[in-house]
Structure formats: C-alpha cells, structure tokens
Write an enzyme that holds these catalytic residues in place. Structure first.
Site, PDB file in Angstrom:
ATOM      1  N   LYS A 204      14.929   3.959  88.930  1.00 49.97           N
ATOM      2  CA  LYS A 204      14.482   5.081  89.640  1.00 49.97           C
ATOM      3  C   LYS A 204      14.150   4.682  91.139  1.00 49.97           C
ATOM      4  O   LYS A 204      14.019   3.386  91.553  1.00 49.97           O
ATOM      5  CB  LYS A 204      13.254   5.743  89.129  1.00 49.97           C
ATOM      6  CG  LYS A 204      13.623   6.488  87.724  1.00 49.97           C
ATOM      7  CD  LYS A 204      12.557   7.154  87.007  1.00 49.97           C
ATOM      8  CE  LYS A 204      13.353   7.941  85.789  1.00 49.97           C
ATOM      9  NZ  LYS A 204      12.133   8.607  84.936  1.00 49.97           N
ATOM     10  N   ARG A 245      13.869   3.190  78.041  1.00 51.17           N
ATOM     11  CA  ARG A 245      15.079   3.963  78.283  1.00 51.17           C
ATOM     12  C   ARG A 245      15.735   3.468  79.534  1.00 51.17           C
ATOM     13  O   ARG A 245      15.360   3.463  80.923  1.00 51.17           O
ATOM     14  CB  ARG A 245      14.839   5.683  78.560  1.00 51.17           C
ATOM     15  CG  ARG A 245      15.907   6.423  78.944  1.00 51.17           C
ATOM     16  CD  ARG A 245      15.720   7.801  78.865  1.00 51.17           C
ATOM     17  NE  ARG A 245      16.840   8.709  78.828  1.00 51.17           N
ATOM     18  CZ  ARG A 245      17.313   8.878  80.313  1.00 51.17           C
ATOM     19  NH1 ARG A 245      16.925   8.548  81.205  1.00 51.17           N
ATOM     20  NH2 ARG A 245      18.514   9.796  80.265  1.00 51.17           N
TER      21      ARG A 245
END
Length: 279
Positions: A204, A245
């Site tokens: 991210k 994840r």
C-alpha cells in the site's frame, strides 16, 4: 493469505493476472510458495477505481475460484456483493472477505449467517471515489475500533457465529499514512478482542512513502514494497493477528518463520530446556 487480483486495474500488479488462465496459474504458484488461503477478487478497491458490474465481477472470478477449489486449495472471495459471494461459495470458496463489512450490500450478512462460512469484516467508510474524503478521526485507533465493534454487534445480531468472524482494521481505506502507522502501532487494540484479525498492508502507498521526505516525491513503486510489507507482516504476527493478506508470499513467509523461531526459542528457554553452559 495470498492475493489473486483478477482485475485490469489493480494498483499493485496492473492487471498481470486479469484473465482466468493466468490468475489460476498465479494462485497455484502462491499456494506452492506457502499461502494458506488464496483471496480471489474481481473488483479493484483502490481510491477512485470504477466499480465493475456484478456480471463483470462474476465473469472474472468464477472460473478462477472453481479451478483453484478443484485443486483442493482454500479459497476466499474478496467481494462486497452478496450475489458474487453466493456464486463463489457455490463454486468452492470457503471464506468471504468483504471490505465493506456488510455495509455495501444489505444481503451480505444474512448470506454468511445462513451459510456459516468464515466472514472477514473490514472497517469501511465508503467506496473508492469517496473514501479518502472521509479520512477524518478524533483518535483513529479508538474510532476504528468503535466502528468495527458497531459492525460486530450488527453482524452477530444477524446470526453470524462469533467464531466465524474475522475483523480487519482496513489499512489504506479512508486512512492517511499517519492513520495507517497509528493502527499498525496499536494492533493489539484489535487482537485483544475475542475475534480473529486480518491485516492487509501489502504494497500500500503508505509503505511506498517510507524514506520520502519530499511530499511531492513519487512513492516507491508497488512491486518494490515487499520488504516493507514483510516487516508489517512480522509486526502483525507479534501483535497476534490471525492472518496477513499479501501479494508476495516468500518474503512474508520468511518474516513469519523468523517470528516463529524466536517465539519457539523463547518458550524453550522459559520452560528450562535451554540449560547449556553459559559463556
């Protein structure tokens, strides 16, 4: 949890596995590398992403879910739509990973209650086109925890069993980089709750800004954020998370093996099994 994006507009891989054949091959590769769960998604949830129709989403994911499930791999479906979740469960998925926590589709929570599958409910404040406008908190840790617990109350009231519920603090969703780091620093606020916790920091943007002191400087490209992702995976394990994840399984698996080795060594020492000669 290894990520299988069957989308043409993913922020992290740019649609490298947008067709079913390549997505299935990628999922199998992630499993061979050590992923316990394969999270198959057909909708990009990056800020500003256009939502596909339900028919588009189904066409993207169902061949992939079916093929991976036939290979006896544990599959999660990453969707906000109850209709997509139902079809994926029929095709062999075992987990529903809903980034909206049931807020995007009122039929989602009743579906997972009826089917009895594991349900991941993430903290969410809106779809991609509006979510970053809503990244305003008095105290991000306290506010996210309170909003997640409000969802827990509604989800349990609808009949989902507590042991089937997984919470996700939603890093990157209606959060600034500072918010994400605060949540990472206080993951225990979520893992101390009586529910499993999933952490999704992989690649991210807040990781890409590490070392960037100039606000106008471009972040590190997503594919070069795997070392930073592995560090967040280690921190999540230390905080007691159930799963992480990730896009790159080997780097995170190595970090988690370090964590396991240190925990095992510490347990052995406390049990008095390490009583060799001291220098």
């Amino acid at each position: 949890m290894g990520i299988v994006n069957v989308t043409p507009d993913s922020f992290s891989d740019g649609g490298r596995w947008a067709d079913a054949e390549s997505a299935v091959a990628h999922g199998r590769e992630l499993a061979l590398q050590g992923a316990d769960i394969l999270d198959v998604g057909g909708e990009s949830t990056r800020p500003g992403a256009r939502r596909p129709t339900e028919e588009e989403e189904l066409a993207r994911i169902l061949p992939v879910v079916s093929a991976l499930a036939r290979n006896r791999l544990r599959v999660s479906v990453d969707t906000m739509r109850a209709g997509v979740a139902a079809a994926a469960l029929d095709a062999g998925a075992e987990i529903v990973n809903d980034v909206s926590g049931g807020l995007a589709d009122p039929e989602m929570v009743p579906l997972v209650a009826d089917t009895g599958v594991t349900y991941v409910a993430m903290h969410w404040r809106g779809h991609g086109e509006v979510m970053q406008q809503r990244a305003v908190y008095d105290d991000v840790v306290a506010d996210v925890r309170a909003e997640l617990l409000a969802r827990v109350e509604a989800i349990l009231a609808a009949g989902v069993a507590p042991e089937h519920l997984v919470l996700d603090p939603g890093l990157g969703f209606a959060k600034t980089a500072e918010h994400n780091w605060r949540l990472m620093a206080h993951l225990e606020a979520f893992t101390e709750l009586p529910y499993r916790v999933l952490v999704g920091a992989s690649r991210k943007t807040f990781l890409g800004r590490l070392g960037r002191t100039d606000a106008d400087e471009e972040p590190v490209p997503p594919a070069r954020r795997d070392a930073a992702t592995a560090a967040t995976s280690l921190l999540a394990a230390q905080a007691g998370a159930w799963a992480v994840r990730v896009h790159d399984v080997p780097s995170t698996l190595a970090a988690l093996q370090v964590h396991e080795a240190v925990v095992a060594a510490g347990a052995g020492s406390r049990a008095g099994t390490d009583r060799g000669p001291r220098p």
